[in-house]
Scaffold this active site. Structure first.
Site, PDB file in Angstrom:
ATOM      1  N   HIS A 114      78.745  49.194  75.128  1.00 44.72           N
ATOM      2  CA  HIS A 114      78.464  50.468  74.467  1.00 44.72           C
ATOM      3  C   HIS A 114      77.734  50.311  73.140  1.00 44.72           C
ATOM      4  O   HIS A 114      77.283  51.311  72.571  1.00 44.72           O
ATOM      5  CB  HIS A 114      79.769  51.234  74.221  1.00 44.72           C
TER       6      HIS A 114
ATOM      7  N   GLU B 207      90.526  49.128  83.903  1.00 45.08           N
ATOM      8  CA  GLU B 207      90.304  50.410  83.236  1.00 45.08           C
ATOM      9  C   GLU B 207      90.103  51.547  84.243  1.00 45.08           C
ATOM     10  O   GLU B 207      89.440  52.542  83.950  1.00 45.08           O
ATOM     11  CB  GLU B 207      89.104  50.310  82.292  1.00 45.08           C
TER      12      GLU B 207
ATOM     13  N   ASP C  81      89.258  54.678  79.355  1.00 53.39           N
ATOM     14  CA  ASP C  81      88.680  54.833  80.688  1.00 53.39           C
ATOM     15  C   ASP C  81      89.765  54.949  81.751  1.00 53.39           C
ATOM     16  O   ASP C  81      89.598  55.667  82.740  1.00 53.39           O
ATOM     17  CB  ASP C  81      87.747  53.666  81.007  1.00 53.39           C
TER      18      ASP C  81
END
Length: 262
Positions: free
Chosen positions: A44, A149, A175
């Protein structure tokens, strides 16, 4: 031995901070001011593998240790990153034992795996100085954390944990919550139940756990629960929180809501 790998086998929990901005100076500042283990967020955060190599050089020159969260678990992504000298990894979105085996195989030379060979001419071997790199060091020196996740990963965790070569399961609670239909609600009872399920299965399998601070757990909670590695603050939130606080002091107003980590 890889210092991080050694620390993860000792008493206590390794603590770390995220580097999101892709900036070597920011990462170095964090190391020099109390955060010696930095996780470069390739999933990210900003930058590409060459950006991250520059950051790693700055972190290591300041006496810190580097972990790279890869953007994905593809063979080519792993090969490029490991050739460029990274040895501590978090791999996102691994939901099955088959995926886990494929990821681990990408980190290893044949006959242990399927990594392509270029050992004498890569940064990982110190440009050929480490003559035993491909035979032994390339495998024994790695830390591979696979992210759990998704509810599918939870269902398959017992099988995932049997795959040789995994050093820890890294829980991504945000997540995980989203996959269960509870986006940004990590405190939901179902999400808390999933976290406890992961912890139970991992303990049964003797598999170390890693995660982020949050979902109702602080540093002390995670250490008490037996986690071996935890990430807390990140550079973006540090900057936002400081900017808000200083602006509030300037204006004589109350502090606004602190920036959320993830």
């Amino acid at each position: 031995m890889n210092p991080l790998k050694k620390r993860m086998t000792m008493d206590g929990m390794v603590t770390a901070a995220w580097a999101e901005l892709g900036n070597a100076d920011v990462a170095e500042i964090m190391v020099r001011h109390g955060w010696p283990t930095i996780v470069i967020d390739g999933e990210h955060g900003i930058g590409d593998v060459e950006t991250w190599v520059g950051m790693a050089r700055a972190i290591e020159s300041a006496g810190g240790e580097v972990v790279l969260r890869l953007p994905d678990g593809l063979d080519t992504t792993i090969k490029r990153s490991i050739d460029r000298g990274f040895r501590n990894f978090i791999v996102p979105m691994v939901n099955s034992a088959a995926q886990a085996r494929a990821v681990v195989d990408s980190f290893r030379y044949p006959s242990r795996g399927k990594r392509g060979y270029a050992a004498p001419i890569i940064r990982a071997s110190d440009w050929g100085v480490r003559t035993g790199y491909a035979r032994d060091e390339a495998h024994d020196d790695l830390v591979i954390m696979l992210q759990c996740e998704h509810v599918d990963a939870v269902a398959n965790l017992a099988e995932i944990a049997t795959v040789p070569g995994i050093d820890a399961i890294f829980i991504g609670p945000n997540d995980l919550a989203a996959s269960a239909g509870h986006l940004e609600r990590m405190d939901h009872a179902e999400v808390q139940g999933l976290l406890k399920q992961i912890e139970t299965v991992a303990a049964r399998a003797g598999m170390p756990l890693a995660t982020i601070v949050g979902a109702g757990r602080n540093w002390s909670d995670l250490e008490r629960l037996g986690y071996r590695f935890a990430i807390g603050v990140n550079d973006v939130s540090m900057l936002i929180d400081s900017a808000r606080r200083l602006a509030a002091e300037r204006d004589g107003s109350k502090l606004s809501t602190p920036a959320a980590g993830y």
